[in-house]
Design a protein around this motif. Structure first.
Motif, PDB file in Angstrom:
ATOM      1  N   ALA A 138       0.839  -1.203   0.000  1.00 49.49           N
ATOM      2  CA  ALA A 138       0.000   0.000   0.000  1.00 49.49           C
ATOM      3  C   ALA A 138       0.874   1.253   0.000  1.00 49.49           C
ATOM      4  CB  ALA A 138      -0.924   0.004   1.218  1.00 49.49           C
ATOM      5  N   GLY A 139       2.040   1.218   0.689  1.00 50.79           N
ATOM      6  CA  GLY A 139       2.955   2.366   0.675  1.00 50.79           C
ATOM      7  C   GLY A 139       3.613   2.544  -0.682  1.00 50.79           C
ATOM      8  N   LEU A 140       3.852   1.490  -1.420  1.00 54.27           N
ATOM      9  CA  LEU A 140       4.488   1.564  -2.733  1.00 54.27           C
ATOM     10  C   LEU A 140       3.480   1.843  -3.861  1.00 54.27           C
ATOM     11  CD1 LEU A 140       7.017  -1.417  -2.571  1.00 54.27           C
ATOM     12  CD2 LEU A 140       7.534   1.019  -2.458  1.00 54.27           C
ATOM     13  N   GLN A 141       2.207   1.725  -3.566  1.00 50.66           N
ATOM     14  CA  GLN A 141       1.192   1.856  -4.611  1.00 50.66           C
ATOM     15  C   GLN A 141       1.266   3.203  -5.350  1.00 50.66           C
ATOM     16  OE1 GLN A 141      -0.806  -0.721  -5.507  1.00 50.66           O
ATOM     17  NE2 GLN A 141      -1.351   0.583  -7.230  1.00 50.66           N
ATOM     18  N   ILE A 147       4.838   4.891 -12.023  1.00 49.86           N
ATOM     19  CA  ILE A 147       5.562   4.090 -13.017  1.00 49.86           C
ATOM     20  C   ILE A 147       4.632   3.738 -14.166  1.00 49.86           C
ATOM     21  CG2 ILE A 147       6.651   1.834 -13.401  1.00 49.86           C
ATOM     22  CD1 ILE A 147       7.831   2.071 -10.565  1.00 49.86           C
ATOM     23  N   ASN A 148       3.397   3.369 -13.856  1.00 49.37           N
ATOM     24  CA  ASN A 148       2.429   3.040 -14.910  1.00 49.37           C
ATOM     25  C   ASN A 148       2.139   4.263 -15.794  1.00 49.37           C
ATOM     26  OD1 ASN A 148       2.191   0.356 -14.146  1.00 49.37           O
ATOM     27  ND2 ASN A 148       0.405   0.723 -12.838  1.00 49.37           N
ATOM     28  N   GLN A 149       1.990   5.413 -15.167  1.00 39.65           N
ATOM     29  CA  GLN A 149       1.752   6.634 -15.947  1.00 39.65           C
ATOM     30  C   GLN A 149       2.953   6.957 -16.842  1.00 39.65           C
ATOM     31  OE1 GLN A 149       0.895   9.685 -13.085  1.00 39.65           O
ATOM     32  NE2 GLN A 149      -1.258   9.074 -12.829  1.00 39.65           N
ATOM     33  N   ILE A 150       4.167   6.836 -16.301  1.00 42.51           N
ATOM     34  CA  ILE A 150       5.382   7.097 -17.096  1.00 42.51           C
ATOM     35  C   ILE A 150       5.461   6.132 -18.258  1.00 42.51           C
ATOM     36  CG2 ILE A 150       7.907   7.022 -17.042  1.00 42.51           C
ATOM     37  CD1 ILE A 150       7.735   8.122 -14.168  1.00 42.51           C
ATOM     38  N   GLU A 151       5.121   4.879 -18.014  1.00 43.29           N
ATOM     39  CA  GLU A 151       5.159   3.872 -19.080  1.00 43.29           C
ATOM     40  C   GLU A 151       4.162   4.243 -20.178  1.00 43.29           C
ATOM     41  OE1 GLU A 151       4.676  -0.959 -19.703  1.00 43.29           O
ATOM     42  OE2 GLU A 151       4.309  -0.091 -17.738  1.00 43.29           O
ATOM     43  N   GLU A 152       2.988   4.680 -19.796  1.00 43.77           N
ATOM     44  CA  GLU A 152       2.000   5.086 -20.795  1.00 43.77           C
ATOM     45  C   GLU A 152       2.507   6.306 -21.588  1.00 43.77           C
ATOM     46  OE1 GLU A 152      -1.639   5.794 -18.634  1.00 43.77           O
ATOM     47  OE2 GLU A 152      -1.936   3.656 -18.223  1.00 43.77           O
ATOM     48  N   GLN A 153       3.118   7.224 -20.863  1.00 44.90           N
ATOM     49  CA  GLN A 153       3.644   8.415 -21.540  1.00 44.90           C
ATOM     50  C   GLN A 153       4.789   8.038 -22.487  1.00 44.90           C
ATOM     51  OE1 GLN A 153       4.708  11.076 -18.353  1.00 44.90           O
ATOM     52  NE2 GLN A 153       2.592  11.704 -17.962  1.00 44.90           N
TER      53      GLN A 153
END
Length: 181
Positions: A138-141, A147-153
């Motif tokens: 939960a702390g790393l979420q 990271i997911n947003q950067i990957e999409e970008q």
């Protein structure tokens, strides 16, 4: 439970029946003569009473069979003592075996209880570790979301780069065409 060793020998000797007595005294006795009646006042207290034997109306003598009971009594008493001793040994063996079975069951129950306590401790530790991992996750979420947003970008930027590359190639081709003219 099968008896072994001395217990088996004791049980075998219990099963053996004593032989019937063979000492019979067969004698022919004459018929007893009738005794004269005495008054109670004239009877002497020191006289020994005579044993009456059963009378038979047969002519001649009466044939009676007497069993020798005196010698047999010590044998019977000895055999009874022997039987009771052997029964005591047998029952003691059975009770000992039963007690040993109960002790074994008690030990097995104690070991099983200890194993369940160990399993309980292990499951508590696993639950605690799982909760810790869930808290860390939960702390790393938020970082994982970034990271997911950067990957999409990055994916979108890569596609834009491919489009730009194809467009620049088309422009270059047109420029070369114009130069040739």
């Amino acid at each position: 439970m099968a008896a072994t060793g001395e217990e088996a020998a004791a049980m075998d000797s219990i099963c053996k029946a004593p032989a019937p007595p063979t000492d019979l005294n067969l004698t022919v006795q004459p018929e007893p003569e009738p005794e004269p009646r005495k008054d109670a006042a004239t009877s002497d207290a020191t006289e020994t009473p005579k044993v009456k034997r059963p009378s038979n109306n047969n002519e001649g003598g009466v044939e009676t069979a007497e069993e020798a009971t005196e010698p047999a009594e010590p044998d019977i008493n000895e055999l009874c003592r022997d039987m009771f001793d052997k029964m005591a040994v047998f029952l003691q063996g059975e009770l000992t075996a039963t007690c040993e079975d109960y002790k074994l069951l008690e030990n097995m129950n104690k070991l099983t209880s200890l194993k369940y306590m160990e399993m309980k401790d292990i499951s508590i530790n696993i639950s605690r570790n799982l909760q810790d991992l869930n808290q860390k996750y939960a702390g790393l979420q938020p970082y994982l979301d970034q990271i997911n947003q950067i990957e999409e970008q990055v994916t979108a930027l890569e596609q834009a780069a491919y489009k730009l590359d194809t467009y620049s190639k088309k422009l270059e081709a047109k420029f070369k065409k114009l130069e040739k003219r």
